[in-house]
Design a protein around this motif. Sequence first.
Motif, PDB file in Angstrom:
ATOM      1  N   ASP A 273     135.792   6.404  93.590  1.00  0.00           N
ATOM      2  CA  ASP A 273     134.444   6.606  94.106  1.00  0.00           C
ATOM      3  C   ASP A 273     133.544   7.176  93.013  1.00  0.00           C
ATOM      4  OD1 ASP A 273     135.166   9.325  93.886  1.00  0.00           O
ATOM      5  OD2 ASP A 273     135.769   9.415  95.992  1.00  0.00           O
ATOM      6  N   GLU A 274     132.282   7.432  93.381  1.00  0.00           N
ATOM      7  CA  GLU A 274     131.319   7.927  92.400  1.00  0.00           C
ATOM      8  C   GLU A 274     131.689   9.311  91.880  1.00  0.00           C
ATOM      9  OE1 GLU A 274     127.321   7.621  93.882  1.00  0.00           O
ATOM     10  OE2 GLU A 274     127.575   5.515  94.452  1.00  0.00           O
ATOM     11  N   ASP A 275     132.331  10.121  92.687  1.00  0.00           N
ATOM     12  CA  ASP A 275     132.760  11.443  92.210  1.00  0.00           C
ATOM     13  C   ASP A 275     133.787  11.315  91.094  1.00  0.00           C
ATOM     14  OD1 ASP A 275     131.095  12.870  93.860  1.00  0.00           O
ATOM     15  OD2 ASP A 275     132.588  13.106  95.450  1.00  0.00           O
ATOM     16  N   ALA A 276     134.714  10.364  91.241  1.00  0.00           N
ATOM     17  CA  ALA A 276     135.722  10.155  90.198  1.00  0.00           C
ATOM     18  C   ALA A 276     135.079   9.637  88.920  1.00  0.00           C
ATOM     19  CB  ALA A 276     136.784   9.179  90.690  1.00  0.00           C
ATOM     20  N   VAL A 277     134.096   8.762  89.070  1.00  0.00           N
ATOM     21  CA  VAL A 277     133.357   8.261  87.910  1.00  0.00           C
ATOM     22  C   VAL A 277     132.625   9.413  87.220  1.00  0.00           C
ATOM     23  CG1 VAL A 277     131.427   6.813  87.189  1.00  0.00           C
ATOM     24  CG2 VAL A 277     133.113   5.914  88.801  1.00  0.00           C
ATOM     25  N   ARG A 278     131.967  10.228  88.019  1.00  0.00           N
ATOM     26  CA  ARG A 278     131.217  11.367  87.471  1.00  0.00           C
ATOM     27  C   ARG A 278     132.136  12.299  86.692  1.00  0.00           C
ATOM     28  NH1 ARG A 278     130.360  16.334  89.628  1.00  0.00           N
ATOM     29  NH2 ARG A 278     131.222  15.655  91.640  1.00  0.00           N
ATOM     30  N   GLU A 279     133.291  12.614  87.248  1.00  0.00           N
ATOM     31  CA  GLU A 279     134.225  13.522  86.570  1.00  0.00           C
ATOM     32  C   GLU A 279     134.731  12.926  85.262  1.00  0.00           C
ATOM     33  OE1 GLU A 279     137.186  14.239  89.490  1.00  0.00           O
ATOM     34  OE2 GLU A 279     135.834  15.356  90.823  1.00  0.00           O
ATOM     35  N   ALA A 280     134.957  11.609  85.242  1.00  0.00           N
ATOM     36  CA  ALA A 280     135.440  10.962  84.020  1.00  0.00           C
ATOM     37  C   ALA A 280     134.383  11.000  82.924  1.00  0.00           C
ATOM     38  CB  ALA A 280     135.850   9.524  84.322  1.00  0.00           C
ATOM     39  N   VAL A 281     133.129  10.808  83.297  1.00  0.00           N
ATOM     40  CA  VAL A 281     132.050  10.855  82.304  1.00  0.00           C
ATOM     41  C   VAL A 281     131.897  12.268  81.752  1.00  0.00           C
ATOM     42  CG1 VAL A 281     129.554  10.639  81.966  1.00  0.00           C
ATOM     43  CG2 VAL A 281     130.806   8.871  83.223  1.00  0.00           C
ATOM     44  N   LEU A 282     131.879  13.256  82.624  1.00  0.00           N
ATOM     45  CA  LEU A 282     131.705  14.643  82.181  1.00  0.00           C
ATOM     46  C   LEU A 282     132.865  15.092  81.304  1.00  0.00           C
ATOM     47  CD1 LEU A 282     130.332  16.257  85.473  1.00  0.00           C
ATOM     48  CD2 LEU A 282     129.032  15.540  83.455  1.00  0.00           C
ATOM     49  N   ALA A 283     134.063  14.604  81.604  1.00  0.00           N
ATOM     50  CA  ALA A 283     135.230  14.993  80.816  1.00  0.00           C
ATOM     51  C   ALA A 283     135.172  14.442  79.403  1.00  0.00           C
ATOM     52  CB  ALA A 283     136.499  14.514  81.506  1.00  0.00           C
ATOM     53  N   ALA A 284     134.408  13.374  79.187  1.00  0.00           N
ATOM     54  CA  ALA A 284     134.324  12.753  77.862  1.00  0.00           C
ATOM     55  C   ALA A 284     133.305  13.427  76.949  1.00  0.00           C
ATOM     56  CB  ALA A 284     133.988  11.271  78.007  1.00  0.00           C
TER      57      ALA A 284
ATOM     58  N   ALA B  72     130.402  -3.949  88.814  1.00  0.00           N
ATOM     59  CA  ALA B  72     129.508  -3.785  89.969  1.00  0.00           C
ATOM     60  C   ALA B  72     129.654  -2.420  90.626  1.00  0.00           C
ATOM     61  CB  ALA B  72     129.750  -4.908  90.984  1.00  0.00           C
ATOM     62  N   ARG B  73     129.710  -1.369  89.801  1.00  0.00           N
ATOM     63  CA  ARG B  73     129.857  -0.010  90.300  1.00  0.00           C
ATOM     64  C   ARG B  73     128.650   0.830  89.915  1.00  0.00           C
ATOM     65  NH1 ARG B  73     134.946   2.044  90.976  1.00  0.00           N
ATOM     66  NH2 ARG B  73     133.820   3.861  91.737  1.00  0.00           N
ATOM     67  N   ILE B  74     128.233   1.715  90.800  1.00  0.00           N
ATOM     68  CA  ILE B  74     127.215   2.701  90.443  1.00  0.00           C
ATOM     69  C   ILE B  74     127.858   3.764  89.572  1.00  0.00           C
ATOM     70  CG2 ILE B  74     125.733   4.532  91.317  1.00  0.00           C
ATOM     71  CD1 ILE B  74     125.054   2.776  93.678  1.00  0.00           C
ATOM     72  N   ILE B  75     127.299   3.966  88.385  1.00  0.00           N
ATOM     73  CA  ILE B  75     127.794   4.986  87.463  1.00  0.00           C
ATOM     74  C   ILE B  75     126.795   6.132  87.352  1.00  0.00           C
ATOM     75  CG2 ILE B  75     128.417   5.467  85.059  1.00  0.00           C
ATOM     76  CD1 ILE B  75     129.609   2.649  84.925  1.00  0.00           C
ATOM     77  N   ALA B  76     125.554   5.812  87.071  1.00  0.00           N
ATOM     78  CA  ALA B  76     124.539   6.863  86.896  1.00  0.00           C
ATOM     79  C   ALA B  76     124.007   7.311  88.256  1.00  0.00           C
ATOM     80  CB  ALA B  76     123.411   6.362  86.008  1.00  0.00           C
ATOM     81  N   SER B  77     124.830   8.001  89.001  1.00  0.00           N
ATOM     82  CA  SER B  77     124.413   8.528  90.304  1.00  0.00           C
ATOM     83  C   SER B  77     123.472   9.712  90.106  1.00  0.00           C
ATOM     84  CB  SER B  77     125.634   8.979  91.094  1.00  0.00           C
ATOM     85  OG  SER B  77     126.274  10.060  90.427  1.00  0.00           O
ATOM     86  N   PRO B  78     122.649  10.027  91.104  1.00  0.00           N
ATOM     87  CA  PRO B  78     121.780  11.211  90.979  1.00  0.00           C
ATOM     88  C   PRO B  78     122.564  12.482  90.683  1.00  0.00           C
ATOM     89  CG  PRO B  78     121.070   9.865  92.826  1.00  0.00           C
ATOM     90  CD  PRO B  78     122.364   9.267  92.337  1.00  0.00           C
ATOM     91  N   GLU B  79     123.781  12.600  91.232  1.00  0.00           N
ATOM     92  CA  GLU B  79     124.588  13.802  91.001  1.00  0.00           C
ATOM     93  C   GLU B  79     125.025  13.885  89.542  1.00  0.00           C
ATOM     94  OE1 GLU B  79     124.418  12.728  95.137  1.00  0.00           O
ATOM     95  OE2 GLU B  79     125.099  11.567  93.392  1.00  0.00           O
ATOM     96  N   LEU B  80     125.432  12.757  88.957  1.00  0.00           N
ATOM     97  CA  LEU B  80     125.830  12.761  87.554  1.00  0.00           C
ATOM     98  C   LEU B  80     124.637  13.056  86.654  1.00  0.00           C
ATOM     99  CD1 LEU B  80     127.737  12.341  85.212  1.00  0.00           C
ATOM    100  CD2 LEU B  80     127.473   9.863  85.482  1.00  0.00           C
ATOM    101  N   LEU B  81     123.491  12.475  86.949  1.00  0.00           N
ATOM    102  CA  LEU B  81     122.307  12.735  86.142  1.00  0.00           C
ATOM    103  C   LEU B  81     121.928  14.212  86.188  1.00  0.00           C
ATOM    104  CD1 LEU B  81     120.099   9.624  86.985  1.00  0.00           C
ATOM    105  CD2 LEU B  81     121.460  10.022  84.934  1.00  0.00           C
ATOM    106  N   ALA B  82     122.063  14.816  87.354  1.00  0.00           N
ATOM    107  CA  ALA B  82     121.760  16.247  87.476  1.00  0.00           C
ATOM    108  C   ALA B  82     122.742  17.082  86.665  1.00  0.00           C
ATOM    109  CB  ALA B  82     121.788  16.659  88.947  1.00  0.00           C
ATOM    110  N   ASP B  83     124.020  16.729  86.701  1.00  0.00           N
ATOM    111  CA  ASP B  83     125.026  17.452  85.929  1.00  0.00           C
ATOM    112  C   ASP B  83     124.738  17.351  84.437  1.00  0.00           C
ATOM    113  OD1 ASP B  83     126.457  18.332  88.115  1.00  0.00           O
ATOM    114  OD2 ASP B  83     127.822  16.624  88.113  1.00  0.00           O
ATOM    115  N   LEU B  84     124.362  16.176  83.980  1.00  0.00           N
ATOM    116  CA  LEU B  84     124.066  15.988  82.559  1.00  0.00           C
ATOM    117  C   LEU B  84     122.817  16.758  82.157  1.00  0.00           C
ATOM    118  CD1 LEU B  84     124.895  12.184  82.315  1.00  0.00           C
ATOM    119  CD2 LEU B  84     126.171  14.045  81.238  1.00  0.00           C
ATOM    120  N   ALA B  85     121.810  16.760  83.016  1.00  0.00           N
ATOM    121  CA  ALA B  85     120.588  17.523  82.722  1.00  0.00           C
ATOM    122  C   ALA B  85     120.900  19.009  82.614  1.00  0.00           C
ATOM    123  CB  ALA B  85     119.538  17.261  83.796  1.00  0.00           C
ATOM    124  N   ASP B  86     121.771  19.507  83.481  1.00  0.00           N
ATOM    125  CA  ASP B  86     122.152  20.921  83.427  1.00  0.00           C
ATOM    126  C   ASP B  86     122.823  21.268  82.102  1.00  0.00           C
ATOM    127  OD1 ASP B  86     121.156  21.336  85.947  1.00  0.00           O
ATOM    128  OD2 ASP B  86     123.094  21.189  86.952  1.00  0.00           O
TER     129      ASP B  86
END
Length: 379
Positions: free
Chosen positions: A138-149, A167-181
Amino acid sequence: MTASTTAGEFPGGPGLFRLTPEVAHLNHGSYGAVPVPVQEVQAAYQREAHADPDAFFLAVPDRLAAARTRVAEHLAEDPGGLAFVSNATEAANLAVNAAPLFPGDEILVTDHGYGTVVAAAARRAPLVTARLDPDLADEDAVREAVLAALTPRTKVAVLDHISSPTARIIASPELLADLADRGITTVVDGAHALGMLADPLAGRADFWFGNLHKWGYGPHGSAVLAVAPAHRSRVQPLVPSWEDRHGFPRAVEFRATADYTGRLAAPEGLDLLARLDAAKVRAHNAALAAYGAELLAGLPGLRPLPHSPGVAMRSLRLPPGTAETREQAVALREELATRHRIRVLVWPWPGGGGIRVCGQIYNRPEEYERLAAVLRAYV
């Protein structure tokens, strides 16, 4: 309720296009298709340009600004922060060139990124790649993988909004917020988001770009780049023009004697989508893609990949030994196209490539049934 009970033909949909009827066009995500009413508007602009070139080109900058305002209204975006560009690759170059980077900084990309967009990032700074297993749940797993890199040197992240092959959403609003932080400048490749998602700019990346010619029904060669206020003064056009003194966005949009008719006609595509009822179109397209994936999943060795809700593209992994290299993927794609007149995307991946089907209002359920019947011989 299964996909098979919800998929059907969109009333009047096929008649809005001039596609070859003998071909099953199941690959809308690659190049899109321009509806006839939008083609006619663009043709009128072309006739105007041929009739009086001086008058046409002298008026182009202001007319582009008016067309941009119409597009911005559909996106609920500030027209002063939006610029017409030719395609997502051009926008990627503009964005990474404007991103604040210093010697030693890195750009994060993913292994699902579009090749020319990743290449644009590589021209600017060293890359660090987030490896995203296509089977991430899911998007949470994608988000965690990006942040871990991320590394201490990562200052910019270039991410797909919806990945092209999987065909997957990667740049979710939650991931963008985490990266901005974390102080990371975000560049989002929204090539497939505009027209497919109800709010394609959700999350408000620093730089976001999307094609109008795919799911937004615009002419080919029409796309937009949205830039947050803090970065607009750094965006420099790739080609100098007489509009440079105006800065972003006019400096980016004008390139002397070029073909602007696609950009001028692009708002007609979004207007058409609204008249058809955008929510109804999105639901129909997603249901058709789901139906196609359901049929293909019944073939031996094909395995559906996790998908994001509401996305009108679905991908499945092919059996080991199939389309593992680019050459093998191209060969299978062209075999389906030339021998069976079916257009799909086949993408390479170690251990078995993938196949992607799309849903659009010109498609019919029997086209996916035809693909499933044909593909059985190859897997």
